[in-house]
Each structure stands twice: as C-alpha cells, then as structure tokens.
Scaffold this active site. Structure first.
Site, PDB file in Angstrom:
ATOM      1  CE  LYS A 207     -59.600   7.202-105.782  1.00  0.00           C
ATOM      2  NZ  LYS A 207     -60.812   6.350-105.760  1.00  0.00           N
ATOM      3  CG  ASP A 226     -58.037   7.734-101.862  1.00  0.00           C
ATOM      4  OD1 ASP A 226     -56.949   7.702-101.234  1.00  0.00           O
ATOM      5  OD2 ASP A 226     -58.731   6.723-102.055  1.00  0.00           O
TER       6      ASP A 226
END
Length: 271
Positions: A207, A226
């Site tokens: 991420k 995420d």
C-alpha cells in the site's frame, strides 16, 4: 498532452482526497499549503492564475487531459461511471517523491490530524500548523532531505512522537540517500519491479509503495489498496481486478475513494 483550462481542477476534492498532507482548509473553501520552498493560499476562484506559474501548473497537473481519462474510465464499469461523475475535477498532484514516501510511511495506522502533526514537527514547525498559523504565514518549512534524516537516530526523532515509524523513516532515508533506492528510476521501471524496490525499505508494504508510486511519481498505473479500499472494491466491484482499469487505475482509485467516502455510492447517480 492536451492543453486544459484550470477550472477543470476541483481544489477541494484534489487536496482533501488523502493524497497529500501539507494543505489545510484555513477558512471555508480557502486552502493553504507548502510545497518545497513555496507557500500558497488560494480558492477555487484563483485557479486560472495557476497556469501563469509553471511550478504550480505542473504541481496541480493542469496540462493533463483529465476529462478524457474520466470518460475512458467511465466506460469500463457502471459503478466506476458513477464514481467518476462524482469525482470530476480530481487531479493527481505531482508531488516530490521523497516527501511522498516519507509521508505515507508516517500515515500507517494513523489518522489525518496526527499525520499532519508529525509531518509539521519533522519539517521544523515550532507549533502545529493550525489554520491561524497558515493565515499568519508566509513562513516556509521545506520537507527535510533524506541525507539530513539519514544522519539521525531514533532518539533524535523522539520529539516527532511518531512511535514505531521512526525506524521506518530512518531506514527509508538511508536507503534513498545512499542510492540503494533510486526514486527517479522508478518512474519508468515496470510497476511490479518499482513496487518491489520500495518494499526493500523496512515497514513499506504494497500500500505505501503504491501510494508513493501514484502520488509521488505520478504512476497512474498504481492502485493503492488498504483494508478500506479492499472492502469498497468487494462491495461495488466484485470480481474486478484493478489492473483492468488500465493505465489510469490510480485515478480510478481516487474516484472510488471519493465516491464511497462521501456516501454518494448509496445514492442514485444518473448514468
């Protein structure tokens, strides 16, 4: 790229969509921020003058044809069409890569006010950058270079109150400063390779790597995921691989984030 007019940029959506942390809304629809060694305060009505300054024109990415990109993404999926309509005016800022990497390392398991506070202290602010502090500028506190941070210790970073992230910041600074991670080279490297290079840094997962690529290196093929985005994709795009969004997948991510966060995904948006 096709010449565009500045009003295509929606300032609120662009600055408050989670891609940057050094901008504040200091009054209703008045935004103030620091980029490099420059400070700017503006409203939506001020946008046409940005084109006259090459620095801000590049930073706000005013010469990219976002309307064409938006239409291309809209054709890929009915819900992406709705999200793209709602997110019209979002631009991907052209931020400095090192600052972006470090900022998203700080963002892990954190909330926006705390992220901003840590970054303010890292940049040498003597007090939190409240709206009043921004209005009373024009003090400019540039983001520290990796070489500066590389020479520090976790004890030196204790005043930042960034917790476990101090170790990650220092490792990132040292790897960038010594050339083990060449951020500029990642602009053109294959996406998977670029992601893997960033993930050599302690504490950097997929991420944070994708956020760095999208927001710091303008790699619009990167699609940060995420837990929150994974849930949104599962609900509104079941079975869809973000890779199918193509070279503007990162812009699609911003549209989806804005659409779902605002609650517009629960409303009927004409197709």
């Amino acid at each position: 790229m096709i010449e565009r007019t500045a009003p295509s940029l929606n300032l609120r959506k662009t600055l408050l969509c989670g891609q940057c942390f050094r901008w504040r809304e200091i009054a209703p629809d008045v935004f103030s921020g620091t980029v490099g060694n420059r400070h700017l305060t503006l409203t939506q009505q001020d946008l046409p003058r940005l084109r006259q300054d090459p620095f801000w024109c590049i930073y706000f990415d005013l010469n990219t044809d976002y309307e064409t990109l938006r239409k291309q993404l809209s054709a890929l999926h009915p819900n992406l069409n709705k999200a793209a309509q709602h997110g019209c005016g979002i631009h991907i800022l052209r931020q400095e890569p090192w600052e972006t990497l470090c900022s998203f390392i700080i963002s892990q398991n954190n909330n926006i006010p705390r992220i901003q506070g840590i970054i303010d202290r890292l940049c040498g602010e003597t007090e939190a950058c409240s709206p009043a502090a921004f209005q009373n500028g024009p003090a400019v506190h540039p983001f520290p270079q990796p070489e500066t941070l590389a020479a520090l210790s976790e004890t030196d970073l204790a005043p930042l109150r960034c917790g476990f992230r101090a170790r990650y910041i220092l490792d990132a600074a040292r790897k960038v400063a010594d050339g083990n991670v060449n951020l500029e080279a990642l602009r053109t490297a294959p996406l998977a390779e670029a992601r893997a290079v960033l993930m050599q840094i302690t504490g950097v997962g997929p991420k944070v790597a994708d956020c760095t690529l999208l927001y710091g290196l303008h790699r619009m093929d990167a699609f940060p995921v995420d837990v929150w985005m994974k849930r949104a994709m599962g609900q509104w795009f079941p079975g869809v691989d973000p890779v199918s969004f193509g070279s503007a997948a990162g812009l699609a991510q911003q549209y989806i984030f804005d659409w779902v966060r605002s609650g517009a995904s629960e409303e009927e948006i004409p197709g």
